[in-house]
Every structure is written in structure tokens, then in C-alpha cells.
Design an enzyme around this catalytic site. Structure first.
Site, PDB file in Angstrom:
ATOM      1  CG  HIS A 169      -1.398   9.100  -3.652  1.00 16.32           C
ATOM      2  ND1 HIS A 169      -0.935   8.513  -4.803  1.00 16.32           N
ATOM      3  CD2 HIS A 169      -0.334   9.745  -3.113  1.00 16.32           C
ATOM      4  CE1 HIS A 169       0.342   8.787  -4.962  1.00 16.32           C
ATOM      5  NE2 HIS A 169       0.735   9.521  -3.952  1.00 16.32           N
ATOM      6  CE  LYS A 227      -7.297   6.375  -5.303  1.00 14.85           C
ATOM      7  NZ  LYS A 227      -5.877   6.590  -4.962  1.00 14.85           N
ATOM      8  CE1 TYR A 272      -6.180   5.525  -9.599  1.00 15.14           C
ATOM      9  CE2 TYR A 272      -4.355   4.280 -10.518  1.00 15.14           C
ATOM     10  CZ  TYR A 272      -4.893   5.470 -10.048  1.00 15.14           C
ATOM     11  OH  TYR A 272      -4.108   6.601 -10.045  1.00 15.14           O
ATOM     12  CG  ASP A 299       4.051   9.656  -3.174  1.00 13.07           C
ATOM     13  OD1 ASP A 299       3.128  10.476  -2.995  1.00 13.07           O
ATOM     14  OD2 ASP A 299       3.980   8.739  -4.005  1.00 13.07           O
TER      15      ASP A 299
END
Length: 194
Positions: A62, A72, A132, A170
Site C-alpha cells: 500500500h 510510515k 504505525y 490486495d
């Protein structure tokens, strides 16, 4: 806290120091001054957490495009993951290459993944939780992905008993060759294109 650039130098493995005794341990997981010294000046705007019930769950790959691109800072707070960052900055000498690290609650390691990379992970244990911090807010309109098993990238995912579990989203992500240019490489940082 140790900051270790990986083979794609913009991605940094962070190894916090655990101080333990018979009660357990203490570790500092983030210090702005050290982070800025080793990874740059960043402002985090949101923190996310996911739970994956089963070993072999793959989330990713992603990323978000400009103007909502995200860096991130990823850590595993329960269980363990095989964490991956793929360089998708057009013109980068490492375009289409990836780096990976095992993050676990036990080792306490974290991975800094700047904007310009697609990110994903595979769980190595059941009931794995990942937390995250991100540098911009989630935006469905800017959310994009890349196919987790693209042979052109060749990620060597862990062989997990029971196979891989993916979301429908996904499973349908595009290959690297099909991606629209979202990031370009220049002067050591990802420059964003709209």
C-alpha cells in the site's frame, strides 16, 4: 537507539534499546531529536493499529499519492511480521527493488518507510498486532496499491504453513509495470507528482 540504513538507504531499521530486569523491560520507542538526526524532520499526523488473527496474513503493498503521500514508522507490538518496502520512485537507482526486515514484539525493531515506497507485511505468528505512525491522514481518494507477488519485484515472502491470506482488494492490485507514475526521484528525496 540504533538507526541502521538498509540497502535502500532511505529506509531505516530502528533498533530501540531494551532495559530489562526481573519485572520485565523498558524501551524508548521514539525520540524526535534522534529520528530527525538519522531520518529527517518528520511530523506524524496519525497512528494506526491492525490485528491479524492468522499466520500468513499479507497486508499490502500500500501507499498514498500526493498530496496525501505518507511516510510510515512501523512496529510490531504483538507477534511478528516480515515487513517490506518497495521503491516506486521513478528515476531512482533502486526503482522496483525492495528491502525487508523482521519486526516483532520480542525484538522491538521498527522500520521507517518514507513516501515514495509501497509498504506491506506478512504475519509470522497468529494474533499479530502492528502499530504505525504516518505523516499524513488516511485518504481513500489517494489510497493506492501494488501487487504483493509481482514477479518483476520478486519479494521472497516467508513460506507459511496454511498459505497466504489476502483481502479481495490486495488480490486485485496492479503490477509494477501497470502503475501510474506517482513519485519521482530527485536530490535524495521522493518528489511527489499529482
Amino acid at each position: 537507539m540504533e538507526f541502521k540504513p538498509l540497502s535502500i538507504a532511505d529506509v531505516v531499521l530502528i533498533k530501540p534499546k531494551k532495559i530489562g530486569d526481573d519485572r520485565g523491560y523498558f524501551m524508548e520507542t521514539f525520540r524526535q531529536s534522534l529520528f530527525e538526526q538519522h531520518a529527517g524532520t518528520i511530523e506524524f499526523k496519525q497512528e494506526n493499529q491492525s490485528l491479524s488473527a492468522y499466520t500468513g496474513t499479507v497486508r499490502g503493498l500500500h501507499f498514498q499519492i500526493a498530496p496525501r503521500a505518507q511516510g510510515k514508522l512501523v512496529r510490531c507490538i504483538a507477534g511478528a511480521i516480515f515487513d517490506v518496502a518497495v521503491d516506486i520512485r521513478v528515476g531512482s537507482p533502486t526503482y522496483g527493488l525492495y528491502v525487508a526486515a523482521e519486526l516483532s514484539a520480542q525484538n522491538g525493531h521498527q522500520l521507517w518507510i518514507p513516501a515514495g515506497f509501497a509498504h506491506g507485511f506478512c504475519t509470522l505468528q497468529p494474533s499479530t498486532e502492528v502499530s504505525y505512525k504516518v505523516t499524513d491522514y488516511y485518504s481513500p481518494d489517494h489510497d493506492r496499491g501494488l501487487r504483493w507477488d509481482d514477479p518483476a519485484i520478486g519479494i521472497e515472502w516467508p513460506d507459511v504453513a496454511g498459505g497466504t491470506i489476502l483481502s479481495a482488494k490486495d488480490k486485485a492490485q496492479p503490477l509494477l509495470a501497470e502503475l501510474k507514475e506517482s513519485f519521482s526521484y530527485g536530490t535524495g528525496q521522493a518528489e511527489l507528482q499529482r
